[in-house]
Design a protein around this motif. Structure first.
Motif, mmCIF file in Angstrom:
data_model
loop_
_atom_site.group_PDB
_atom_site.id
_atom_site.type_symbol
_atom_site.label_atom_id
_atom_site.label_comp_id
_atom_site.label_asym_id
_atom_site.label_seq_id
_atom_site.Cartn_x
_atom_site.Cartn_y
_atom_site.Cartn_z
ATOM 1 N N ALA A 96 0.881 -1.215 -0.045
ATOM 2 C CA ALA A 96 -0.067 -0.114 0.026
ATOM 3 C C ALA A 96 0.801 1.444 0.002
ATOM 4 O O ALA A 96 0.676 2.301 -0.865
ATOM 5 C CB ALA A 96 -0.931 -0.114 1.099
ATOM 6 N N PRO A 97 1.955 1.175 0.656
ATOM 7 C CA PRO A 97 2.720 2.641 0.708
ATOM 8 C C PRO A 97 3.675 3.039 -0.677
ATOM 9 O O PRO A 97 3.790 4.106 -0.666
ATOM 10 C CB PRO A 97 3.774 2.471 1.717
ATOM 11 N N TYR A 98 3.398 2.021 -1.594
ATOM 12 C CA TYR A 98 4.114 2.161 -2.848
ATOM 13 C C TYR A 98 3.086 2.253 -4.027
ATOM 14 O O TYR A 98 3.315 2.461 -5.054
ATOM 15 C CB TYR A 98 5.132 0.948 -2.853
ATOM 16 N N GLY A 103 -2.702 1.543 -8.887
ATOM 17 C CA GLY A 103 -2.172 0.222 -8.183
ATOM 18 C C GLY A 103 -0.839 -0.309 -8.728
ATOM 19 O O GLY A 103 -0.150 -1.096 -7.613
ATOM 20 N N ASN A 104 -0.335 0.068 -9.417
ATOM 21 C CA ASN A 104 1.079 -0.064 -9.826
ATOM 22 C C ASN A 104 1.910 0.397 -8.695
ATOM 23 O O ASN A 104 1.728 1.249 -8.155
ATOM 24 C CB ASN A 104 1.389 0.269 -11.319
ATOM 25 N N LEU A 105 3.055 -0.208 -8.654
ATOM 26 C CA LEU A 105 3.989 0.163 -7.353
ATOM 27 C C LEU A 105 4.969 0.853 -8.075
ATOM 28 O O LEU A 105 5.719 0.919 -9.000
ATOM 29 C CB LEU A 105 4.615 -1.324 -6.886
ATOM 30 N N ARG A 106 5.277 1.976 -7.187
ATOM 31 C CA ARG A 106 6.355 2.990 -7.293
ATOM 32 C C ARG A 106 7.432 3.072 -6.195
ATOM 33 O O ARG A 106 6.870 3.327 -5.076
ATOM 34 C CB ARG A 106 5.883 4.454 -7.459
ATOM 35 N N PHE A 107 8.636 2.581 -6.525
ATOM 36 C CA PHE A 107 9.378 2.450 -5.396
ATOM 37 C C PHE A 107 10.569 3.562 -5.596
ATOM 38 O O PHE A 107 11.145 3.576 -6.933
ATOM 39 C CB PHE A 107 10.393 1.393 -5.419
ATOM 40 N N PRO A 108 10.508 4.754 -4.660
ATOM 41 C CA PRO A 108 11.478 5.959 -4.860
ATOM 42 C C PRO A 108 12.888 5.904 -5.113
ATOM 43 O O PRO A 108 13.455 4.735 -4.277
ATOM 44 C CB PRO A 108 11.410 6.874 -3.621
ATOM 45 N N ILE A 109 13.589 6.047 -6.363
ATOM 46 C CA ILE A 109 14.932 5.915 -6.592
ATOM 47 C C ILE A 109 15.790 6.207 -5.274
ATOM 48 O O ILE A 109 16.811 5.811 -5.028
ATOM 49 C CB ILE A 109 15.183 6.187 -7.783
ATOM 50 N N GLU A 110 15.790 7.390 -4.827
ATOM 51 C CA GLU A 110 16.238 7.893 -3.757
ATOM 52 C C GLU A 110 15.988 7.282 -2.356
ATOM 53 O O GLU A 110 16.579 7.456 -1.357
ATOM 54 C CB GLU A 110 15.906 9.445 -3.729
ATOM 55 N N GLY A 111 15.022 6.245 -2.126
ATOM 56 C CA GLY A 111 14.576 5.775 -1.252
ATOM 57 C C GLY A 111 15.230 4.399 -0.834
ATOM 58 O O GLY A 111 16.091 3.827 -1.799
#
Length: 133
Positions: A96-98, A103-111
Motif C-alpha cells: 500500500a505505501p508504494y 495500483g502499480n507500485l512505485r519505489f522511489p529511487i532515492e529511497g
C-alpha cells in the motif's frame, strides 16, 4: 498532399527510440543512478521465480512463466513494478505505501528499495501463474 503526410510519418518514426531487445540493453539505456537498482530488482525477480524467462514486453523488462509474472521499469524518480497486487490481503497491505493511482507500485529511487517485498510479490504471482488464476 499524400506525400507530405507520408514524409511526416517517416520523420516522426525516425525519431522514435528503438525498443530494447534485451533487459541488459534496457538497463544500459537508463540513468546511471537507476542501473544498479534495476540490476538488483532483476536478480531478485530471477531468484524468486526460477525458470522464468526474461523478455521485453511493451518496451520494458518482464519475466514470464506461462504468462507475464511482473514488469519493471525505470522512471525519473522511481522504479515501477507491474501489475498491481490483488488477491492477497496481507500482501496488498504491505504494498500500500508504494501503490500509485492505478495500483502499480512505485519505489522511489532515492529511497530504500524493498527487495524482500519484491520477492514476495513475485512468489505470489508465480503461485497465481501455476494455478492458472
Amino acid at each position: 498532399m499524400k506525400l507530405a503526410k507520408r514524409a511526416a510519418v517517416t520523420t516522426r518514426s525516425a525519431r522514435r527510440p528503438r525498443t530494447p531487445k534485451t533487459i541488459d540493453e534496457y538497463i544500459d539505456r537508463c540513468a546511471p543512478q537507476a542501473q544498479p537498482i534495476l540490476r538488483r530488482v532483476r536478480a531478485t525477480i530471477a531468484k524468486a521465480a526460477p525458470g522464468a524467462t526474461e523478455t521485453i514486453s511493451y518496451g520494458i523488462p518482464a519475466f514470464k512463466l506461462r504468462r507475464i509474472l511482473v514488469y519493471f521499469a525505470a522512471f525519473k524518480h522511481h522504479i515501477g513494478l507491474y501489475p498491481p497486487v490483488k488477491g492477497d490481503a496481507a500482501l496488498e497491505k504491505a504494498v500500500a505505501p508504494y501503490a500509485g493511482e492505478k495500483g502499480n507500485l512505485r519505489f522511489p529511487i532515492e529511497g530504500k528499495i524493498p527487495y524482500a517485498l519484491i520477492s514476495r510479490i513475485v512468489k505470489f504471482r508465480r503461485r497465481l501463474d501455476k494455478s492458472g488464476a
